[in-house]
Design an enzyme around this catalytic site. Structure first.
Site, mmCIF file in Angstrom:
data_model
loop_
_atom_site.group_PDB
_atom_site.id
_atom_site.type_symbol
_atom_site.label_atom_id
_atom_site.label_comp_id
_atom_site.label_asym_id
_atom_site.label_seq_id
_atom_site.Cartn_x
_atom_site.Cartn_y
_atom_site.Cartn_z
ATOM 1 N N SER A 20 5.457 -1.302 6.599
ATOM 2 C CA SER A 20 7.014 -0.970 6.432
ATOM 3 C C SER A 20 7.618 -2.662 6.963
ATOM 4 C CB SER A 20 7.639 0.099 6.973
ATOM 5 O OG SER A 20 6.975 1.293 6.450
ATOM 6 N N HIS A 49 -8.296 -1.641 2.139
ATOM 7 C CA HIS A 49 -6.998 -1.338 2.347
ATOM 8 C C HIS A 49 -6.983 0.285 2.445
ATOM 9 C CE1 HIS A 49 -2.807 0.134 1.642
ATOM 10 N NE2 HIS A 49 -2.607 -1.205 2.022
ATOM 11 N N LYS A 108 0.169 -3.579 -5.050
ATOM 12 C CA LYS A 108 -0.526 -2.305 -5.336
ATOM 13 C C LYS A 108 -0.409 -2.009 -6.829
ATOM 14 C CE LYS A 108 1.366 -0.825 -0.970
ATOM 15 N NZ LYS A 108 1.178 0.509 -0.072
ATOM 16 N N GLY A 121 4.386 2.092 3.925
ATOM 17 C CA GLY A 121 5.053 2.792 2.826
ATOM 18 C C GLY A 121 6.047 4.080 3.514
ATOM 19 N N GLU A 145 -5.386 2.520 1.479
ATOM 20 C CA GLU A 145 -5.359 3.383 0.227
ATOM 21 C C GLU A 145 -6.839 3.516 -0.450
ATOM 22 O OE1 GLU A 145 -1.825 1.655 -1.342
ATOM 23 O OE2 GLU A 145 -0.609 2.438 0.257
ATOM 24 N N ASN A 174 1.302 -7.394 -1.074
ATOM 25 C CA ASN A 174 0.262 -6.525 -1.654
ATOM 26 C C ASN A 174 1.007 -5.767 -2.734
ATOM 27 O OD1 ASN A 174 -1.355 -4.687 -2.725
ATOM 28 N ND2 ASN A 174 -1.453 -3.714 -0.636
ATOM 29 N N GLU A 218 -3.187 -2.400 9.982
ATOM 30 C CA GLU A 218 -2.145 -1.711 9.258
ATOM 31 C C GLU A 218 -2.029 -0.211 9.700
ATOM 32 O OE1 GLU A 218 -0.726 -3.581 5.232
ATOM 33 O OE2 GLU A 218 -2.630 -2.379 4.946
#
Ligand code: PEP
Length: 244
Positions: free
Chosen positions: A205, A93, A10, A166, A95, A8, A160
């Site tokens: 991560s 996701h 992003k 991240g 985010e 991904n 996730e």
């Protein structure tokens, strides 16, 4: 079941950067024991699909709209992703759940639209750090699965934990094992025997150094990789750790 290693990107990847990732990726991807997927930003999908044409690396989007076309400024449909060369799409996701206030109901509608448009969806679920600290993680992920997956879902689920994305923190192997077993059990309850065949990715991560141990955990069907997917060497390092 072959593991899937999905990248991904992003909101990263100008033309030169995209080419710098996928050119060595294409060269290094043959003969791997896993499936490989890259999900660049919308603007790079057609170029990346063209650079990867005829290779074993698939291309996906990072979101799609519930409708095929129409008055939805700034949005992209499943048909548009297909037209640009994508065959996969990441949906829900964390985010997007956070930045765009996406609800489970919206993610379910997008998942239906993606499947109808010929894309394989990767539906993301995962708890926040506060929810993990108050032991609500199973309840949260269970509700996300119930709300986000349409009846008869055929695709991939990505677990996730939000606090691991991240941040350099990863869930422990025991926590990953417990959550992936919980997700598997929930999928079978929700979808019947077809729930056994759904790949459940771990994301948060993942790096070449920790990929081997995470990918060896039962019911882990691959990895969804953010930061480390922006360097072909790291992404291939993770792919080489996939379980045969
Ligand atoms: C992600 O974006 O889905 C992700 C897991 O990111 P990272 O690998 O950087 O934690």
């Amino acid at each position: 079941m072959r593991q899937l290693i999905a990248g991904n990107w992003k909101m990263n990847g100008l033309s030169a950067e995209a080419a710098a990732i996928v050119t060595p990726l294409r060269a290094g991807a043959t003969g791997l024991a896993c499936d490989l997927l890259v999900c660049p930003p919308f603007t790079q999908i057609a170029a990346v699909a063209s650079l990867l044409a005829g290779s074993v690396v698939a291309v996906g989007g990072q979101d799609c709209h519930v409708n095929d076309k129409g008055a939805h400024t700034g949005d992209i449909s499943a048909a548009m992703l297909r037209d640009a060369g994508a065959t996969w799409v990441i949906l829900g996701h964390s985010e997007r759940r956070q930045d765009h206030h996406e609800t489970d109901a919206l993610i379910q509608a997008k998942t239906k639209a993606a499947i109808a448009g010929g894309l394989t969806p990767i539906v993301c679920v995962g708890e926040t750090e506060a929810q993990r600290n108050t032991a609500e993680h199973n309840q949260v992920v269970g509700a996300q699965l119930a709300g986000s997956l349409p009846p008869g879902f055929a695709g991939v689920v990505a677990y996730e934990p939000v606090w691991a994305i991240g941040t350099g923190k990863t869930a422990t192997e025991d926590d990953v094992a417990a959550m992936h077993l919980f997700i598997r059990t929930t999928l079978v309850q929700q979808l019947g025997p077809n729930g056994e065949a759904i790949r459940i990715l771990y994301g948060g991560s993942v790096r070449p150094a920790n990929a081997g141990s995470l990918l060896a955990v039962p019911h882990v069907g691959g990895a969804l990789v953010g930061g480390a997917s922006l360097k072909a060497e790291d992404f291939l390092g993770i792919a080489k750790a996939a379980k045969v």
